[in-house]
Design an enzyme around this catalytic site. Structure first.
Site, mmCIF file in Angstrom:
data_model
loop_
_atom_site.group_PDB
_atom_site.id
_atom_site.type_symbol
_atom_site.label_atom_id
_atom_site.label_comp_id
_atom_site.label_asym_id
_atom_site.label_seq_id
_atom_site.Cartn_x
_atom_site.Cartn_y
_atom_site.Cartn_z
ATOM 1 N N GLN A 77 1.026 -0.988 0.120
ATOM 2 C CA GLN A 77 0.199 -0.404 -0.336
ATOM 3 C C GLN A 77 1.039 0.907 -0.325
ATOM 4 O O GLN A 77 0.018 2.151 -0.321
ATOM 5 C CB GLN A 77 -0.868 -0.087 1.443
ATOM 6 C CG GLN A 77 -2.422 -1.013 1.419
ATOM 7 C CD GLN A 77 -2.559 -0.939 2.390
ATOM 8 O OE1 GLN A 77 -3.227 -2.342 3.355
ATOM 9 N NE2 GLN A 77 -3.581 0.147 2.714
ATOM 10 N N ARG A 109 -8.543 -0.121 7.817
ATOM 11 C CA ARG A 109 -9.879 0.876 7.328
ATOM 12 C C ARG A 109 -10.066 1.887 8.445
ATOM 13 O O ARG A 109 -11.373 1.995 9.033
ATOM 14 C CB ARG A 109 -11.126 -0.225 6.571
ATOM 15 C CG ARG A 109 -12.173 0.957 5.598
ATOM 16 C CD ARG A 109 -12.635 0.033 4.914
ATOM 17 N NE ARG A 109 -13.133 0.151 3.458
ATOM 18 C CZ ARG A 109 -14.016 0.091 3.407
ATOM 19 N NH1 ARG A 109 -14.610 -1.615 2.827
ATOM 20 N NH2 ARG A 109 -14.676 0.511 2.134
ATOM 21 N N CYS A 110 -9.335 2.491 8.497
ATOM 22 C CA CYS A 110 -9.467 2.946 9.934
ATOM 23 C C CYS A 110 -8.097 4.466 9.957
ATOM 24 O O CYS A 110 -7.112 3.634 9.748
ATOM 25 C CB CYS A 110 -9.463 2.904 11.018
ATOM 26 S SG CYS A 110 -9.172 3.472 12.716
ATOM 27 N N GLU A 140 -12.994 5.136 4.907
ATOM 28 C CA GLU A 140 -12.932 4.665 6.105
ATOM 29 C C GLU A 140 -14.151 4.443 6.930
ATOM 30 O O GLU A 140 -14.272 4.127 8.129
ATOM 31 C CB GLU A 140 -11.578 4.789 6.816
ATOM 32 C CG GLU A 140 -10.736 4.667 5.791
ATOM 33 C CD GLU A 140 -9.270 5.089 6.236
ATOM 34 O OE1 GLU A 140 -8.814 6.029 7.497
ATOM 35 O OE2 GLU A 140 -8.462 4.325 6.165
#
Lengths: 772, 155
Positions: free
Chosen positions: A210, A357-358, A727
């Site tokens: 990523q 996802r945060c 997110e």
């Protein structure tokens, strides 16, 4: 921009033409397979490679001692405060820890031979939770100078003032709220194809990354290989969710093997390896206290957290934020004072603490405050929507300095919640609930009105291993008016090939279909920190807008030259340059692009391109109002999510369809976390959720129908007013689900159950309440 | 995951016969179910390759079995250690042996097993069923081998 343009990348994906890591092969390529520890805590007495090496096709068996000879037995964790073993040296610290790597001519031979590596262990007692860890009866890390399992203490806010305000409050609630250990579990697991070319001395890594540039820098710092000799290519990625940010032992062993052997080495982890060894999320045990006046005005918030970091402090947080952005825990509410502290501990569990996802612990913080507000509403016997409306930060308070140090950029929380209440028919639902309760039926309504802090981040505060968390874009407009756009981010399904093109198209007056977006190749993309923590649109999206504006400035000079007008007399209107007030005397960007290469202005360079590195002045603060409606079967514990409405405010929307897709995916993940998912360990340190039969991913059969809508309060400091949204649904939805179930169970006196709310847990709570 | 089992078995054979039988590694190996290969290492030890099928955990596990007869002939302890495919199983067991008035022999036995790795994730009830099957089959085989009918058969 603002249109639901179909995603440019989808034809490739839906036809099966995506190229993922496992699709790449090279001539002469060999495979690596890892040997894992069955023990959570044990001394390594002996590793016998003999049987594995005897298997035809096996090339090498590497252990931690072999790596130590190359100074690669340990590598630094991402924020640089700790180090982690690549292959275990001396002892293992968690079950499934990597102990050896087998290099062989095929994947199957490597796996079979890995079974033959004979490791003799001397088992030690394990530590499996932070409360056991803090007793320091068993010290886990022999390598550290401080003989304690305590990693760090972090705090922010005013302790004494908060304690005093809590003591003086008419009403207080206090609850231990656990956000369980869960896992991002991307459908594509992690992997690497490492190719050291002995002829050029260049190491090429195809990597599920990523953050390819950050990984290149880490590889260079750890190995000493000059960064120009390292080429990282992050191909199509099948989901990341924070799991593909850290550096994993499989990467290091494969790369080291390729360097030593001079041949390409590939490793693709199994599902079990992904769930048991790569970056987990959460595992926060939060004691939440809220004070309020008897009429429901909040007075103080205090949260004390014990964080389970596993065997190494490998949480992927910015350097100055060991607990991430947990300071957002005051949420959408105007607390006069607040204090939060956190203590992190080592345990015999897999390391991690990734931002699943945060935006760096924002999900934990949002869950804590949204559950806390629900508990407070119950204690005050007040409707939870009324309590929220009474305590929201008001529109006119923005920019709002929170008591824990953030300055929220913009928002209109009252408007968004009122829209949600109207859309779902809140008053009617409450009437229906009252009627059902009369009949003994359990129906619940749960609200979550969260605020996130995303878009890390401003360079004065945010860095990873010293590298500032800016991001970048490079745009080249070709002579015929098409363009290539490269960014330092890396899409893992977010749709950057579409949305990045839409931003540039809006700024430049070009067709987004003719703007090719390229990411993930460190040889070509400008340096950036990658995609996670909802930072792509707030940071790289801004860089794209700013690079486009640099191009537009140059184009204006070319337009003036072509229009034979002074630069100051040329204006950008309706996606064209025109002499002020003369729309008929206008030039398109395509015309200017052609001139940039064929008839450049006398005093300017030919060509039409720009690069911009964007250093955001602040974070962005997207928010939302979510409402879940559930029915609970008290006889079976089954929870039916009858309705779920998500109203999101992420500022300016680039592509509504892409946003909706992000919301649907994130809500589904939030649903899974709330009801199904946990990486649990038994008292002996066994990981009990090692595959998709034990760690459940919802299918379309279980997933509720999602209702979505939006409000828009643009970010005042972002070039296009966007805030980021990827997110929000994962951050905001777990509390809505849990609040709804607790609301349903309130007639039974049940106030709190920790996630996941499995049927068994709900059934036991119902049964216990009934029999009591 | 830790599991504990205990029970009482009556074997229609004399205590001496039972003792002699169960302290012989070859006999124990022959009575355990699903043993694919066994190698007697010494008079008290044997290695066995066992076909294991517990839920999704399927394959060959290797076990090292040590018999530890106590002086006096009234008690036998046993340790089994081994595993495969990343799983580890450690089992300790002990049996008190006594003669009955009808000439038969009773074993009061107790065992505890510790499991780590994939096999520990399968779930207690699945493992429980398998463990009970292994125990009951083993004792059934011991009884069959020691029964008067079996004893009457020519070697």
């Amino acid at each position: 921009m603002g249109h639901s343009m179909k995603r440019k990348e989808d034809p490739r994906f839906i036809r099966g033409h995506g190229r993922y890591l496992d699709d790449f092969t090279l001539p002469g390529m060999v495979w690596m397979s890892l040997v894992h520890s069955p023990y959570p805590h044990a001394r390594i007495v002996k590793i016998d490679k003999t049987a594995a090496l005897a298997v035809p096709g096996v090339i090498a068996v590497l252990t931690g001692e072999d790596l130590a000879a190359h100074n690669l037995a340990w590598v630094p964790t991402f924020h640089g405060y700790d180090k982690q073993m690549v292959l275990a040296v001396g002892k293992v610290l968690y079950q499934y820890q990597e102990v050896a790597g087998v290099i062989a001519s095929s994947r199957e031979i490597a796996q079979d031979a890995a079974e033959l590596v004979d490791v003799e262990y001397e088992p030690l007692d394990p530590v499996t939770n932070p409360f056991q860890s803090r007793e320091d009866k068993i010290i886990l890390r022999d390598d550290r100078e401080n003989k304690t399992n305590h990693i760090y203490h972090w705090e922010v806010g005013k302790r004494e003032e908060t304690d005093a305000a809590l003591a003086a409050s008419d009403v207080t609630i206090k609850e231990r709220i656990v956000f369980q250990r869960c896992h991002p579990a991307p459908l594509e697991p992690c992997g690497i194809l490492a190719d050291m070319n002995p002829a050029t001395g260049r190491l090429t890594l195809w990597l599920t990354s990523q953050a390819p540039h950050a990984h290149r820098t880490v590889v260079s710092l750890v190995t000493g290989i000059p960064e120009d000799k390292i080429h990282i290519i992050s191909p199509d990625i099948g989901g990341g969710f924070g799991n593909k940010v850290p550096v994993y032992p499989g990467y290091v062993v494969s790369a080291a093997a390729s360097v030593v052997l001079g041949i390409p080495v590939k490793w693709v982890e199994t599902r079990t390896e992904n769930l048991t060894t790569t970056g987990f999320a959460r595992d926060y045990h939060m004691d939440v206290e809220i004070g309020a006046t008897k009429d429901g005005r909040v007075t103080a918030l205090k949260v004390a957290t014990a964080a389970d970091h596993g065997a190494f402090d490998a949480a992927a947080d910015p350097t100055k934020y060991p607990a991430g952005l947990f300071g957002i825990v005051t949420g959408s509410y105007d607390f006069p004072t607040a204090f939060t502290e956190l203590d992190a501990y080592f345990t015999n569990k897999a390391p991690g603490g990734v931002a699943y996802r945060c935006s760096f612990r924002v999900t934990e913080a949002s869950f804590a405050i949204e559950r806390g507000m629900e508990l407070l509403a119950r204690k005050l016997n007040m409707d939870p929507s009324e309590l929220r409306l009474k305590n929201f930060v008001k529109k006119e308070q923005f920019p709002y300095p929170s008591p824990l140090g953030f300055v929220y950029d913009s928002g209109d929380y009252h408007m968004t919640l009122r829209k949600a209440l109207d859309m779902i028919g809140y008053d009617d639902l409450r009437k229906e609930q009252a009627e059902k309760r009369e009949r003994g039926e359990l129906m619940g309504i749960g609200i979550s009105t969260f605020t996130e802090a995303v878009g890390a981040g401003p360079s004065k505060h945010f860095d990873i291993m010293g590298i500032k968390m800016f991001d970048s874009a490079e745009i080249r407009v070709h002579p015929t008016g098409s363009a290539i756009l490269r960014a330092g981010t890396k899409s893992q399904g977010q749709g950057h090939e579409t949305t990045w093109a839409q931003i540039a198209a809006e700024e430049l007056g070009l067709d987004p279909q003719n703007i090719m977006v390229e990411e993930g190749d460190t040889d070509t993309a400008p340096y950036g920190l990658g995609t996670y923590a909802s930072r792509s649109t707030p940071v790289a999206g801004a860089a794209i807008a700013m690079a486009s504006r640099k191009i537009r400035e140059k184009a204006r000079k070319i337009a003036a030259h072509l229009l034979e007008a002074a630069v100051d007399d040329v204006e950008w209107a309706n996606y064209k340059f025109q002499v002020k007030g003369q729309p008929d005397n206008a030039l398109t960007m395509q015309q200017i692009a052609f001139a940039a290469y064929t008839n450049p202005a006398p005093d300017s360079e030919p060509g039409l391109e720009a690069t911009f590195y964007y250093d955001p002045p602040n974070l962005t603060f997207p928010y939302g109002a979510y409402i879940a409606v559930v029915d609970v079967d008290r006889e079976t514990g089954a929870v039916k999510v009858r309705r779920f409405l998500a109203i999101d405010d992420c500022g300016t929307v680039i592509n509504p369809m892409v946003v909706e897709g992000q919301i649907h995916g994130g809500l589904t993940e939030g649903f899974a976390i709330a009801f199904m998912q946990e990486i649990a360990y038994d008292e002996q340190g066994n990981n009990l959720n090692t595959n998709f039969t034990d760690y459940l991913v919802p299918t379309s059969l279980e997933t509720p129908h999602w209702e979505t809508s939006s409000t828009c309060t643009p970010s005042p400091h972002h070039p296009i007013g966007a805030k980021g949204v990827g997110e929000s649904p994962n951050v905001g939805s777990p509390a809505a689900f849990v609040n709804a179930v607790m609301d349903a169970l309130s007639p039974l006196g049940v106030t709190h159950i920790d996630m996941p709310l499995t049927r068994e847990k709900v059934w036991r709570a119902c049964r216990q309440a009934t029999t009591a | 995951m830790n599991l504990e089992y205990s029970g009482t078995e009556n074997i229609p054979a004399s205590k001496d016969a039972v003792w002699s039988f169960i302290t012989d590694p070859a006999n124990i190996a022959a009575c355990m179910p699903d043993v694919l290969e066994s190698t007697v290492v010494d008079p008290r030890t044997f290695d066995a390759v066992v076909q294991v099928a517990v839920g999704p955990v399927r394959g060959k596990f290797k076990f090292h079995v040590v018999l530890d007869p106590q002086p006096g002939g009234d008690r036998l302890n046993m340790k089994i250690g081994g595993g495969g495919f990343g799983s580890v199983v450690d089992l300790t067991a002990g049996a008190d042996i006594r003669s009955e008035s009808d000439g038969s022999t009773t074993l009061d036995w107790k065992g505890s097993a510790s499991m780590r790795g994939p096999v520990a994730t399968v779930g207690g009830r699945v493992i429980d069923a398998q463990a009970k099957r292994v125990i009951s089959t083993t004792f059934a085989n011991v009884k069959a081998r020691l029964s008067p009918a079996a004893a009457a058969k020519p070697a």
